[in-house]
Design a protein around this motif. Structure first.
Motif, PDB file in Angstrom:
ATOM      1  N   GLY A  33       0.779  -1.129   0.086  1.00 25.37           N
ATOM      2  CA  GLY A  33       0.183  -0.168  -0.145  1.00 25.37           C
ATOM      3  C   GLY A  33       0.776   1.375  -0.208  1.00 25.37           C
ATOM      4  O   GLY A  33       0.328   2.166   0.172  1.00 25.37           O
ATOM      5  N   TYR A  34       2.003   0.846  -0.198  1.00 25.30           N
ATOM      6  CA  TYR A  34       2.964   2.213  -0.636  1.00 25.30           C
ATOM      7  C   TYR A  34       3.684   2.358  -1.783  1.00 25.30           C
ATOM      8  O   TYR A  34       3.847   1.863  -2.496  1.00 25.30           O
ATOM      9  CB  TYR A  34       4.332   2.078   0.116  1.00 25.30           C
ATOM     10  N   HIS A  35       3.572   3.790  -1.737  1.00 29.29           N
ATOM     11  CA  HIS A  35       3.811   4.494  -3.378  1.00 29.29           C
ATOM     12  C   HIS A  35       5.682   5.580  -3.038  1.00 29.29           C
ATOM     13  O   HIS A  35       4.810   5.599  -2.090  1.00 29.29           O
ATOM     14  CB  HIS A  35       3.322   4.923  -4.011  1.00 29.29           C
ATOM     15  N   LEU A  36       6.675   5.283  -3.547  1.00 26.39           N
ATOM     16  CA  LEU A  36       7.655   6.072  -3.732  1.00 26.39           C
ATOM     17  C   LEU A  36       7.403   7.736  -3.772  1.00 26.39           C
ATOM     18  O   LEU A  36       7.170   8.378  -4.819  1.00 26.39           O
ATOM     19  CB  LEU A  36       8.938   5.655  -4.566  1.00 26.39           C
ATOM     20  N   VAL A  37       7.623   8.644  -3.183  1.00 25.15           N
ATOM     21  CA  VAL A  37       7.709   9.927  -3.154  1.00 25.15           C
ATOM     22  C   VAL A  37       8.575  10.396  -4.059  1.00 25.15           C
ATOM     23  O   VAL A  37       9.075  11.198  -4.726  1.00 25.15           O
ATOM     24  CB  VAL A  37       7.609  10.531  -1.895  1.00 25.15           C
ATOM     25  N   ASN A  38       9.719  10.109  -3.042  1.00 24.00           N
ATOM     26  CA  ASN A  38      10.924   9.932  -4.244  1.00 24.00           C
ATOM     27  C   ASN A  38      11.981   9.733  -3.288  1.00 24.00           C
ATOM     28  O   ASN A  38      12.503   8.800  -2.787  1.00 24.00           O
ATOM     29  CB  ASN A  38      11.761  11.439  -3.908  1.00 24.00           C
ATOM     30  N   ALA A  39      13.190   9.198  -4.312  1.00 21.87           N
ATOM     31  CA  ALA A  39      14.961   8.464  -3.830  1.00 21.87           C
ATOM     32  C   ALA A  39      16.049   9.023  -4.321  1.00 21.87           C
ATOM     33  O   ALA A  39      15.999  10.171  -4.766  1.00 21.87           O
ATOM     34  CB  ALA A  39      14.690   7.432  -4.580  1.00 21.87           C
ATOM     35  N   ASP A  40      16.944   9.345  -3.155  1.00 22.20           N
ATOM     36  CA  ASP A  40      18.567  10.415  -3.563  1.00 22.20           C
ATOM     37  C   ASP A  40      19.185   9.011  -3.290  1.00 22.20           C
ATOM     38  O   ASP A  40      19.386   8.037  -2.097  1.00 22.20           O
ATOM     39  CB  ASP A  40      17.716  10.790  -2.458  1.00 22.20           C
TER      40      ASP A  40
ATOM     41  N   LEU B  41      11.030   1.603 -11.478  1.00 26.71           N
ATOM     42  CA  LEU B  41      10.245   1.773  -9.631  1.00 26.71           C
ATOM     43  C   LEU B  41       8.855   2.441 -10.442  1.00 26.71           C
ATOM     44  O   LEU B  41       7.657   3.292  -9.742  1.00 26.71           O
ATOM     45  CB  LEU B  41      10.967   3.082  -9.255  1.00 26.71           C
ATOM     46  N   GLN B  42       9.195   2.509 -11.276  1.00 27.45           N
ATOM     47  CA  GLN B  42       7.192   2.929 -12.462  1.00 27.45           C
ATOM     48  C   GLN B  42       6.602   4.429 -11.826  1.00 27.45           C
ATOM     49  O   GLN B  42       5.942   4.706 -11.166  1.00 27.45           O
ATOM     50  CB  GLN B  42       6.281   2.519 -11.875  1.00 27.45           C
ATOM     51  N   VAL B  43       7.827   5.678 -11.668  1.00 27.86           N
ATOM     52  CA  VAL B  43       7.768   6.895 -11.398  1.00 27.86           C
ATOM     53  C   VAL B  43       8.786   7.612 -12.701  1.00 27.86           C
ATOM     54  O   VAL B  43       8.591   7.083 -12.853  1.00 27.86           O
ATOM     55  CB  VAL B  43       7.932   7.749  -9.497  1.00 27.86           C
ATOM     56  N   ASP B  44       8.076   9.164 -12.087  1.00 24.93           N
ATOM     57  CA  ASP B  44       8.635  10.220 -13.216  1.00 24.93           C
ATOM     58  C   ASP B  44       9.937  10.424 -12.565  1.00 24.93           C
ATOM     59  O   ASP B  44      10.413  10.061 -11.380  1.00 24.93           O
ATOM     60  CB  ASP B  44       8.187  11.748 -12.760  1.00 24.93           C
ATOM     61  N   SER B  45      10.905  10.530 -13.161  1.00 24.34           N
ATOM     62  CA  SER B  45      12.596  10.726 -13.065  1.00 24.34           C
ATOM     63  C   SER B  45      13.111  11.656 -12.007  1.00 24.34           C
ATOM     64  O   SER B  45      13.870  11.885 -11.320  1.00 24.34           O
ATOM     65  CB  SER B  45      13.326  10.635 -14.518  1.00 24.34           C
ATOM     66  N   GLY B  46      12.015  13.112 -12.345  1.00 24.41           N
ATOM     67  CA  GLY B  46      12.304  13.598 -11.289  1.00 24.41           C
ATOM     68  C   GLY B  46      12.128  13.743 -10.105  1.00 24.41           C
ATOM     69  O   GLY B  46      11.854  13.913  -8.982  1.00 24.41           O
ATOM     70  N   CYS B  47      11.738  11.718  -9.534  1.00 24.75           N
ATOM     71  CA  CYS B  47      11.310  11.745  -8.434  1.00 24.75           C
ATOM     72  C   CYS B  47      12.587  10.275  -7.713  1.00 24.75           C
ATOM     73  O   CYS B  47      13.261  10.170  -7.433  1.00 24.75           O
ATOM     74  CB  CYS B  47      10.292  11.215  -8.139  1.00 24.75           C
ATOM     75  N   VAL B  48      13.679  10.876  -8.247  1.00 21.04           N
ATOM     76  CA  VAL B  48      15.289   9.569  -8.592  1.00 21.04           C
ATOM     77  C   VAL B  48      16.119  10.574  -9.183  1.00 21.04           C
ATOM     78  O   VAL B  48      16.170  11.078 -10.124  1.00 21.04           O
ATOM     79  CB  VAL B  48      14.392   8.591  -9.866  1.00 21.04           C
ATOM     80  N   SER B  49      16.845  11.135  -8.120  1.00 24.46           N
ATOM     81  CA  SER B  49      18.465  11.938  -7.825  1.00 24.46           C
ATOM     82  C   SER B  49      18.896  10.458  -8.126  1.00 24.46           C
ATOM     83  O   SER B  49      19.409   9.868  -7.461  1.00 24.46           O
ATOM     84  CB  SER B  49      17.717  12.535  -6.805  1.00 24.46           C
ATOM     85  N   VAL B  50      20.459  10.934  -8.527  1.00 17.42           N
ATOM     86  CA  VAL B  50      21.647   9.914  -8.543  1.00 17.42           C
ATOM     87  C   VAL B  50      22.488  10.664  -8.221  1.00 17.42           C
ATOM     88  O   VAL B  50      22.827  12.180  -9.499  1.00 17.42           O
ATOM     89  CB  VAL B  50      21.401   9.038  -9.511  1.00 17.42           C
ATOM     90  N   LYS B  51      23.327  11.379  -7.116  1.00 22.54           N
ATOM     91  CA  LYS B  51      24.826  11.995  -7.807  1.00 22.54           C
ATOM     92  C   LYS B  51      26.194  10.904  -7.583  1.00 22.54           C
ATOM     93  O   LYS B  51      25.511   9.916  -6.777  1.00 22.54           O
ATOM     94  CB  LYS B  51      24.426  12.531  -6.492  1.00 22.54           C
ATOM     95  N   ALA B  52      27.050  11.993  -8.124  1.00 23.31           N
ATOM     96  CA  ALA B  52      28.261  11.165  -7.887  1.00 23.31           C
ATOM     97  C   ALA B  52      29.253  11.836  -7.824  1.00 23.31           C
ATOM     98  O   ALA B  52      29.733  12.879  -7.648  1.00 23.31           O
ATOM     99  CB  ALA B  52      28.914  10.638  -9.401  1.00 23.31           C
ATOM    100  N   LYS B  53      29.990  10.959  -6.841  1.00 21.93           N
ATOM    101  CA  LYS B  53      31.200  11.418  -5.869  1.00 21.93           C
ATOM    102  C   LYS B  53      32.315  10.482  -6.164  1.00 21.93           C
ATOM    103  O   LYS B  53      32.678   9.191  -5.987  1.00 21.93           O
ATOM    104  CB  LYS B  53      30.928  11.840  -4.422  1.00 21.93           C
ATOM    105  N   THR B  54      34.015  11.038  -6.170  1.00 29.48           N
ATOM    106  CA  THR B  54      34.931  10.377  -6.672  1.00 29.48           C
ATOM    107  C   THR B  54      35.284  10.105  -4.708  1.00 29.48           C
ATOM    108  O   THR B  54      35.034  10.966  -3.853  1.00 29.48           O
ATOM    109  CB  THR B  54      35.826  11.322  -6.513  1.00 29.48           C
TER     110      THR B  54
END
Ligand SMILES: [Zn+2]
Length: 158
Positions: A89-96, A121-134
């Protein structure tokens, strides 16, 4: 009602193996070692969702002793976890997520990773953040021996 979860994953980098992050094949001289396709980004996100649901971790659901999951496509595992969340019964609001990898630079892959993960995840890409660091030349990441990912997700009752 909201639920929050975090996930963390590390894979050793070895010459001659493919490097897959968020379902995207990265052009790299070393790839990630693991039982499945060793996609640390998909694993960390799946663990974060399971954490938010209080459903244990990926190892509980897809044990690496089970030959069924050998060379498994981690996007499939993430899709199953996402389905479990919807079933509860849950949906993803956002992921980071933050990927720590010394090389190559991931900038050119970020958009494709976000779109691939969002569609899984069947959400808009505006709900999924990916960041990269070394790793700034420090620790196992900095020495190019490992890739690590930290992820956090917010779920809301549908
Ligand atoms: Zn993993």
């Amino acid at each position: 009602m909201f639920r929050i979860g975090t996930g963390h994953d590390t894979h050793r980098l070895v010459a001659g193996l493919p490097l897959i992050l968020g379902g995207v094949l990265i052009d790299a001289d070393r790839g990630a070692e693991g039982h499945s396709d060793a996609d640390a980004l998909s694993h960390a996100l799946a663990d974060a969702i399971l954490g938010a649901l209080c459903e244990g971790d990926l190892g509980t659901h897809f044990p690496d002793t089970d030959p069924q999951w050998k060379n498994a496509d981690s996007l499939q595992l993430l899709a199953r976890v996402s389905w479990l969340a919807r079933e509860r019964g849950y949906h993803l609001v956002n992921a980071d997520a933050t990927v720590r990898l010394e090389r190559p630079k991931l900038g050119e892959y970020i958009t494709t990773m976000r779109e691939t993960l969002a569609s899984t995840l069947q959400v808009d890409s505006g709900c999924v953040s990916v960041k990269a660091k070394t790793g700034e030349g420090l620790d196992a990441v900095g020495r190019g021996e490992a890739v690590t990912v930290q992820a956090i997700v917010l779920l809301e009752q549908s």
